[in-house]
Design a protein around this motif. Structure first.
Motif, PDB file in Angstrom:
ATOM      1  N   SER A   1      46.333  50.787  35.557  1.00 44.36           N
ATOM      2  CA  SER A   1      45.905  49.864  34.301  1.00 44.36           C
ATOM      3  C   SER A   1      44.827  48.849  35.120  1.00 44.36           C
ATOM      4  CB  SER A   1      46.813  49.283  33.594  1.00 44.36           C
ATOM      5  OG  SER A   1      46.367  48.439  32.606  1.00 44.36           O
ATOM      6  N   GLN A   2      43.529  49.138  34.409  1.00 38.72           N
ATOM      7  CA  GLN A   2      42.263  48.454  34.758  1.00 38.72           C
ATOM      8  C   GLN A   2      41.676  47.456  33.631  1.00 38.72           C
ATOM      9  OE1 GLN A   2      40.532  52.146  36.584  1.00 38.72           O
ATOM     10  NE2 GLN A   2      40.110  50.660  38.135  1.00 38.72           N
ATOM     11  N   PHE A   3      41.513  46.382  34.090  1.00 41.29           N
ATOM     12  CA  PHE A   3      40.607  45.406  33.119  1.00 41.29           C
ATOM     13  C   PHE A   3      39.210  45.694  33.369  1.00 41.29           C
ATOM     14  CE2 PHE A   3      38.524  41.129  32.758  1.00 41.29           C
ATOM     15  CZ  PHE A   3      38.497  41.046  31.320  1.00 41.29           C
ATOM     16  N   LYS A   4      38.557  46.429  32.355  1.00 38.59           N
ATOM     17  CA  LYS A   4      37.026  46.800  32.570  1.00 38.59           C
ATOM     18  C   LYS A   4      36.193  46.269  31.226  1.00 38.59           C
ATOM     19  CE  LYS A   4      37.623  51.059  33.899  1.00 38.59           C
ATOM     20  NZ  LYS A   4      37.252  52.301  34.569  1.00 38.59           N
TER      21      LYS A   4
ATOM     22  N   GLU B   1      35.681  46.456  37.262  1.00 38.19           N
ATOM     23  CA  GLU B   1      36.764  45.511  37.427  1.00 38.19           C
ATOM     24  C   GLU B   1      36.304  44.208  38.263  1.00 38.19           C
ATOM     25  OE1 GLU B   1      40.885  47.263  37.954  1.00 38.19           O
ATOM     26  OE2 GLU B   1      39.664  48.090  39.564  1.00 38.19           O
ATOM     27  N   ARG B   2      35.495  44.268  39.285  1.00 39.60           N
ATOM     28  CA  ARG B   2      35.191  42.950  39.719  1.00 39.60           C
ATOM     29  C   ARG B   2      34.070  42.013  39.058  1.00 39.60           C
ATOM     30  NH1 ARG B   2      32.866  44.631  45.935  1.00 39.60           N
ATOM     31  NH2 ARG B   2      33.822  42.734  46.610  1.00 39.60           N
ATOM     32  N   MET B   3      33.296  42.921  38.414  1.00 42.63           N
ATOM     33  CA  MET B   3      32.331  42.216  37.662  1.00 42.63           C
ATOM     34  C   MET B   3      33.045  41.557  36.260  1.00 42.63           C
ATOM     35  SD  MET B   3      28.635  44.426  37.784  1.00 42.63           S
ATOM     36  CE  MET B   3      27.799  43.393  36.847  1.00 42.63           C
ATOM     37  N   SER B   4      33.889  42.538  35.735  1.00 42.32           N
ATOM     38  CA  SER B   4      34.577  41.939  34.704  1.00 42.32           C
ATOM     39  C   SER B   4      35.436  40.717  34.710  1.00 42.32           C
ATOM     40  CB  SER B   4      35.495  43.009  34.183  1.00 42.32           C
ATOM     41  OG  SER B   4      34.685  44.200  33.822  1.00 42.32           O
TER      42      SER B   4
ATOM     43  N   PHE C   1      36.338  55.114  40.751  1.00 43.29           N
ATOM     44  CA  PHE C   1      37.313  54.425  40.162  1.00 43.29           C
ATOM     45  C   PHE C   1      37.098  53.384  39.435  1.00 43.29           C
ATOM     46  CE2 PHE C   1      40.096  56.614  43.563  1.00 43.29           C
ATOM     47  CZ  PHE C   1      40.120  57.788  43.134  1.00 43.29           C
ATOM     48  N   GLY C   2      35.961  52.802  39.232  1.00 43.76           N
ATOM     49  CA  GLY C   2      35.387  51.723  38.612  1.00 43.76           C
ATOM     50  C   GLY C   2      35.653  50.302  39.077  1.00 43.76           C
TER      51      GLY C   2
ATOM     52  N   ILE D   1      39.525  41.323  26.048  1.00 40.86           N
ATOM     53  CA  ILE D   1      40.501  41.569  27.058  1.00 40.86           C
ATOM     54  C   ILE D   1      41.477  42.628  26.784  1.00 40.86           C
ATOM     55  CG2 ILE D   1      42.370  40.590  28.833  1.00 40.86           C
ATOM     56  CD1 ILE D   1      40.790  38.061  28.659  1.00 40.86           C
ATOM     57  N   ALA D   2      42.257  42.277  25.586  1.00 44.87           N
ATOM     58  CA  ALA D   2      43.490  43.244  25.071  1.00 44.87           C
ATOM     59  C   ALA D   2      42.624  44.765  24.942  1.00 44.87           C
ATOM     60  CB  ALA D   2      43.901  42.775  23.860  1.00 44.87           C
ATOM     61  N   VAL D   3      41.304  44.852  24.353  1.00 45.25           N
ATOM     62  CA  VAL D   3      41.232  46.237  24.250  1.00 45.25           C
ATOM     63  C   VAL D   3      40.314  46.839  25.701  1.00 45.25           C
ATOM     64  CG1 VAL D   3      40.709  45.797  21.839  1.00 45.25           C
ATOM     65  CG2 VAL D   3      38.894  45.396  23.351  1.00 45.25           C
ATOM     66  N   SER D   4      40.091  46.074  26.628  1.00 48.60           N
ATOM     67  CA  SER D   4      39.325  46.479  27.815  1.00 48.60           C
ATOM     68  C   SER D   4      40.298  46.792  28.875  1.00 48.60           C
ATOM     69  CB  SER D   4      38.393  45.311  28.178  1.00 48.60           C
ATOM     70  OG  SER D   4      37.506  44.812  27.087  1.00 48.60           O
TER      71      SER D   4
END
Length: 271
Positions: free
Chosen positions: A27-30, A150-153, A145-146, A14-17
């Motif tokens: 900032s996005q979580f992917k 984000e939703r899948m992650s 914009f990915g 999570i930290a590196v994603s």
């Protein structure tokens, strides 16, 4: 001990994603590589088309011609914007394609990699080409914009816990992973299962109007579009497109705030 190791792996993943979007600055979580999603999109898109009633763009059907024309202009605007901002590399892997599908659903979506689909059931609500351009610009923004990533992650992280990445790599072709992908994009019966977040929707609204304006379409038509969406919802016939979005009243307020920026990009077609 194994559970602790997996938990630490999950935290590290999570930290590196988390990354910052070059256009929006958010900032996005992917967790997933966009290239992987684009590959998945190709297969899912072909699978969808095999069971859909596609309206041929060369059939002298005015609606199909309009959807194809708007798609080409939106893509040209996006390409121009990214080139002007030295971000053309962010469009690597995109193979744009636009289809009109015969369906009573009032829906539209864009997969990672640029596969755009508009349902005929949406056209009575858009009513004109400029409003359609704002919808298509909105959906293209979700892909650019990915937001699908984000939703899948978020879903994968919640379902698979510590084995996040391993689970994805092992199951990316499974029915479960395909369902997650379909729900994240908003395809067919998957609509409404996994709603976009407020920040994602505002991004898609803002830049969807910008792409439409750059393509020569009046961004102010987005207001009328959502007023018609609101009327449709008030009559008890909530459009599928609306089922994954915030309420129209709030949406219209935000669109009006974004309008001055979008109008700066607006140059009517032929002028």
């Amino acid at each position: 001990m194994i559970k602790k190791v997996l938990s630490l792996f999950a935290v590290a993943a999570i930290a590196v994603s988390c990354s910052t979007n070059a256009v929006t600055g958010r900032s996005q979580f992917k967790l997933l590589p966009e290239s992987q999603l684009q590959q998945m999109a190709v297969g899912e898109y072909q699978s969808f088309l095999s069971g859909a009633k596609v309206v041929p763009s060369n059939s002298n059907n005015r609606d199909a011609e309009m959807v194809n024309r708007v798609g080409q202009r939106i893509v040209a605007a996006v390409t121009q914007f990214f080139k002007q901002n030295n971000m053309s590399q962010d469009l690597q892997g995109y193979q744009w394609e636009t289809k009109l599908v015969q369906s009573n659903e009032a829906n539209a979506w864009c997969m990672p990699g640029g596969k755009i689909v508009v349902y005929t059931g949406l056209l009575p609500i858009t009513q004109n080409e400029a409003a359609l351009a704002n919808v298509m610009g909105h959906e293209v923004s979700h892909a650019l914009f990915g937001h699908t990533n984000e939703r899948m992650s978020q879903t994968i992280a919640a379902q698979y816990g510590g084995s996040i990445l391993d689970a994805f790599m092992a199951n990316k072709s499974s029915a479960a992973m395909r369902n997650i992908f379909g729900a994240a994009v908003g395809v067919g019966s998957q609509v409404g299962i996994m709603a976009f977040g407020r920040k994602q929707e505002l991004e898609a609204d803002r830049y969807g109007m910008i792409w439409a304006a750059m393509a020569g379409y009046n961004p102010q038509e987005a207001i009328g579009l959502w007023q018609r969406m609101q009327a449709k919802a008030g009559s008890g016939g909530t459009p599928e497109f609306l089922s994954t979005h915030p309420g129209p009243e709030r949406r219209i307020e935000q669109l009006q705030k974004y309008m001055p920026e979008a109008l700066k990009y607006y140059k009517p077609i032929g002028k």
